[in-house]
Motif scaffolding. Structure first.
Motif, PDB file in Angstrom:
ATOM      1  N   CYS A  91      30.557  41.511  40.524  1.00 10.91           N
ATOM      2  CA  CYS A  91      31.223  42.263  41.775  1.00 10.91           C
ATOM      3  C   CYS A  91      30.460  42.447  42.518  1.00 10.91           C
ATOM      4  O   CYS A  91      29.847  44.119  42.281  1.00 10.91           O
ATOM      5  N   VAL A  92      30.345  42.406  43.709  1.00  9.28           N
ATOM      6  CA  VAL A  92      29.171  42.882  44.811  1.00  9.28           C
ATOM      7  C   VAL A  92      30.239  43.684  46.047  1.00  9.28           C
ATOM      8  O   VAL A  92      31.053  42.882  46.416  1.00  9.28           O
ATOM      9  N   VAL A  93      29.664  44.587  46.714  1.00 14.61           N
ATOM     10  CA  VAL A  93      30.616  44.944  48.248  1.00 14.61           C
ATOM     11  C   VAL A  93      29.186  45.252  49.250  1.00 14.61           C
ATOM     12  O   VAL A  93      28.335  45.732  48.853  1.00 14.61           O
ATOM     13  N   SER A  94      29.283  44.916  50.568  1.00 18.22           N
ATOM     14  CA  SER A  94      28.318  45.231  51.228  1.00 18.22           C
ATOM     15  C   SER A  94      28.924  45.679  52.158  1.00 18.22           C
ATOM     16  O   SER A  94      30.621  45.442  52.994  1.00 18.22           O
ATOM     17  N   ASP A  95      28.073  47.165  52.939  1.00 18.83           N
ATOM     18  CA  ASP A  95      29.307  47.302  54.304  1.00 18.83           C
ATOM     19  C   ASP A  95      27.906  46.790  55.464  1.00 18.83           C
ATOM     20  O   ASP A  95      27.405  45.511  55.447  1.00 18.83           O
ATOM     21  N   ARG A  96      28.604  47.341  56.325  1.00 19.25           N
ATOM     22  CA  ARG A  96      28.251  46.935  57.745  1.00 19.25           C
ATOM     23  C   ARG A  96      26.939  46.835  58.246  1.00 19.25           C
ATOM     24  O   ARG A  96      25.983  46.227  58.215  1.00 19.25           O
ATOM     25  N   ASP A  97      25.830  47.424  57.226  1.00 19.27           N
ATOM     26  CA  ASP A  97      24.407  47.945  57.140  1.00 19.27           C
ATOM     27  C   ASP A  97      23.692  46.762  55.961  1.00 19.27           C
ATOM     28  O   ASP A  97      22.468  46.808  55.649  1.00 19.27           O
ATOM     29  N   ASP A  98      23.970  45.813  55.806  1.00 18.32           N
ATOM     30  CA  ASP A  98      24.058  44.420  55.023  1.00 18.32           C
ATOM     31  C   ASP A  98      22.643  44.960  53.582  1.00 18.32           C
ATOM     32  O   ASP A  98      22.414  44.238  52.670  1.00 18.32           O
ATOM     33  N   LYS A  99      23.559  46.128  53.515  1.00 16.27           N
ATOM     34  CA  LYS A  99      23.314  46.554  51.842  1.00 16.27           C
ATOM     35  C   LYS A  99      24.571  46.353  50.677  1.00 16.27           C
ATOM     36  O   LYS A  99      25.695  46.830  51.128  1.00 16.27           O
ATOM     37  N   ILE A 100      23.666  45.709  50.170  1.00 15.18           N
ATOM     38  CA  ILE A 100      24.482  45.362  49.127  1.00 15.18           C
ATOM     39  C   ILE A 100      24.524  46.511  47.783  1.00 15.18           C
ATOM     40  O   ILE A 100      23.329  46.838  47.081  1.00 15.18           O
ATOM     41  N   ILE A 101      26.002  46.736  46.775  1.00 14.03           N
ATOM     42  CA  ILE A 101      25.406  47.458  46.011  1.00 14.03           C
ATOM     43  C   ILE A 101      26.838  46.222  44.707  1.00 14.03           C
ATOM     44  O   ILE A 101      27.878  45.980  44.694  1.00 14.03           O
ATOM     45  N   PHE A 102      26.026  46.325  43.418  1.00 13.33           N
ATOM     46  CA  PHE A 102      26.075  45.467  42.488  1.00 13.33           C
ATOM     47  C   PHE A 102      27.221  46.536  41.616  1.00 13.33           C
ATOM     48  O   PHE A 102      26.840  48.167  41.378  1.00 13.33           O
ATOM     49  N   GLY A 103      28.053  45.764  41.096  1.00 11.77           N
ATOM     50  CA  GLY A 103      29.179  46.424  39.692  1.00 11.77           C
ATOM     51  C   GLY A 103      28.127  46.198  38.089  1.00 11.77           C
ATOM     52  O   GLY A 103      27.160  45.547  38.636  1.00 11.77           O
ATOM     53  N   LYS A 104      28.656  46.939  37.163  1.00  9.68           N
ATOM     54  CA  LYS A 104      27.819  46.695  36.128  1.00  9.68           C
ATOM     55  C   LYS A 104      27.645  46.049  35.653  1.00  9.68           C
ATOM     56  O   LYS A 104      27.226  45.311  34.772  1.00  9.68           O
ATOM     57  N   GLY A 105      29.005  44.699  35.675  1.00  8.32           N
ATOM     58  CA  GLY A 105      28.862  43.304  35.488  1.00  8.32           C
ATOM     59  C   GLY A 105      30.679  43.011  34.539  1.00  8.32           C
ATOM     60  O   GLY A 105      30.559  44.229  33.798  1.00  8.32           O
ATOM     61  N   THR A 106      30.427  41.773  33.813  1.00  8.85           N
ATOM     62  CA  THR A 106      31.783  41.618  33.493  1.00  8.85           C
ATOM     63  C   THR A 106      31.040  40.613  32.117  1.00  8.85           C
ATOM     64  O   THR A 106      30.968  39.605  33.153  1.00  8.85           O
ATOM     65  N   ARG A 107      30.727  40.342  30.741  1.00  8.91           N
ATOM     66  CA  ARG A 107      30.661  39.239  30.334  1.00  8.91           C
ATOM     67  C   ARG A 107      31.615  38.538  29.513  1.00  8.91           C
ATOM     68  O   ARG A 107      33.037  39.111  29.201  1.00  8.91           O
ATOM     69  N   LEU A 108      32.092  37.083  30.007  1.00 10.59           N
ATOM     70  CA  LEU A 108      32.736  36.440  30.029  1.00 10.59           C
ATOM     71  C   LEU A 108      32.754  35.666  28.345  1.00 10.59           C
ATOM     72  O   LEU A 108      31.738  35.034  28.905  1.00 10.59           O
ATOM     73  N   HIS A 109      33.440  35.870  27.639  1.00 10.24           N
ATOM     74  CA  HIS A 109      33.355  35.135  26.573  1.00 10.24           C
ATOM     75  C   HIS A 109      34.484  34.162  26.272  1.00 10.24           C
ATOM     76  O   HIS A 109      35.790  34.508  26.361  1.00 10.24           O
ATOM     77  N   ILE A 110      34.152  32.752  26.110  1.00  9.06           N
ATOM     78  CA  ILE A 110      35.216  31.798  26.016  1.00  9.06           C
ATOM     79  C   ILE A 110      35.477  31.428  25.182  1.00  9.06           C
ATOM     80  O   ILE A 110      34.048  30.662  24.109  1.00  9.06           O
ATOM     81  N   LEU A 111      36.724  31.470  23.835  1.00 11.98           N
ATOM     82  CA  LEU A 111      36.367  30.846  22.524  1.00 11.98           C
ATOM     83  C   LEU A 111      36.521  29.724  21.927  1.00 11.98           C
ATOM     84  O   LEU A 111      38.059  29.620  23.052  1.00 11.98           O
ATOM     85  N   PRO A 112      36.545  29.346  21.799  1.00  8.26           N
ATOM     86  CA  PRO A 112      37.247  27.730  21.572  1.00  8.26           C
ATOM     87  C   PRO A 112      38.790  27.646  20.514  1.00  8.26           C
ATOM     88  O   PRO A 112      38.670  28.330  20.335  1.00  8.26           O
TER      89      PRO A 112
END
Lengths: 112, 116
Positions: A91-112
Motif C-alpha cells: 500500500c502506498v500513499v503520495s501527497d501533493r509533493d509527489d513523494k511516495i511512502i510504501f507500507g511494509k508489505g503484506t505477503r499473500l499466500h494462496i492455499l490449494p
C-alpha cells in the motif's frame, strides 16, 4: 507527515475465497493512494490507484479498493483468490509533493 | 513503451569497492526516482530528479551515495566504499508531469546488490 500502515504482514486464504488486505494511511493533505504487487524476482506492478475521483477503485486482475476518509483506510479486496495472486502487496500513499511512502508489505499466500 | 530498465540486474562486490547502477526511464517521463528495498521491507525513497535537477535526497543517502541524471534521461547511482549494509535491491521508477498529476510511478526490475 504522511505514513501508511499495512495491518497484516502475512495473509493466507484458500483458492476461490475472498481476499482482504488492510491498509490505513495518514496524510496532511488529500492523498493519492496506490496498491502495488511484487511477484518473486519481478518488478513492482501497479494494481490500482485512488486520486480523489471515485472512492471505489477497480484495478487489474479483479482487485478493487475502497477509499474511506472517515476511517483513513484503503483496503484491497478480491472476490475470489487465484493461485497466481500469491505475491507481496504494498500500500502506498503520495501527497501533493509527489513523494511516495510504501507500507511494509503484506505477503499473500494462496492455499490449494 | 519499453518500460523502465535497470542494469545490471545483479551485482556482487567486495566490501570497499565502488559500484555504479544505471536506470533508463520511460522515454517521455521527466521524473526519475531511486529506492532501496531490503528483505522483508517495502521500498524506501532515496532521491528523485525532475529532468536533470536532483530535487530531494533522503537522509538514507549517505555521503558514499551519489546520483546523477546529466541530460535528464538516464540516471546513475554510485555507491563508494561499499559496506555489507548496502546489500539490497535498488529500484528505479519514473513518472510524468501529467495534468492533472497522477503521481503514478512505473518501476524497473531492480538491481540486486550483494556486498561480501
Amino acid at each position: 507527515a504522511q505514513s501508511v500502515t499495512q495491518l497484516d504482514s502475512h495473509v493466507s486464504v484458500s483458492e476461490g475465497t475472498p481476499v482482504l488486505l488492510r491498509c490505513n494511511y495518514s496524510s496532511s493533505y488529500s492523498p493519492s493512494l496506490f496498491w502495488y504487487v511484487q511477484h518473486p524476482n519481478k518488478g513492482l506492478q501497479l494494481l490500482l490507484k485512488y486520486t480523489s475521483a471515485a472512492t471505489l477503485v477497480k484495478g487489474i486482475n479483479g482487485f478493487e479498493a475502497e477509499f474511506k476518509k472517515s476511517e483513513t483506510s484503503f483496503h484491497l479486496t478480491k472476490p475470489s483468490a487465484h493461485m497466481s495472486d500469491a505475491a507481496e502487496y504494498f500500500c502506498v500513499v503520495s501527497d501533493r509533493d509527489d513523494k511516495i511512502i510504501f507500507g511494509k508489505g503484506t505477503r499473500l499466500h494462496i492455499l490449494p | 513503451d519499453t518500460g523502465v530498465s535497470q542494469n545490471p540486474r545483479h551485482k556482487i562486490t567486495k566490501r570497499g569497492q565502488n559500484v555504479t547502477f544505471r536506470c533508463d526511464p520511460i522515454s517521455e517521463h521527466n521524473r526519475l526516482y531511486w529506492y532501496r528495498q531490503t528483505l522483508g521491507q517495502g521500498p524506501e525513497f532515496l532521491t528523485y530528479f525532475q529532468n536533470e535537477a536532483q530535487l530531494e535526497k533522503s537522509r538514507l543517502l549517505s555521503d558514499r551515495f551519489s546520483a546523477e541524471r546529466p541530460k535528464g534521461s538516464f540516471s546513475t547511482l554510485e555507491i563508494q566504499r561499499t559496506e555489507q549494509g548496502d546489500s539490497a535491491m535498488y529500484l528505479c521508477a519514473s513518472s510524468s508531469d501529467d495534468r492533472p498529476p497522477t503521481y503514478e510511478q512505473y518501476f524497473g526490475p531492480g538491481t540486486r546488490l550483494t556486498v561480501t
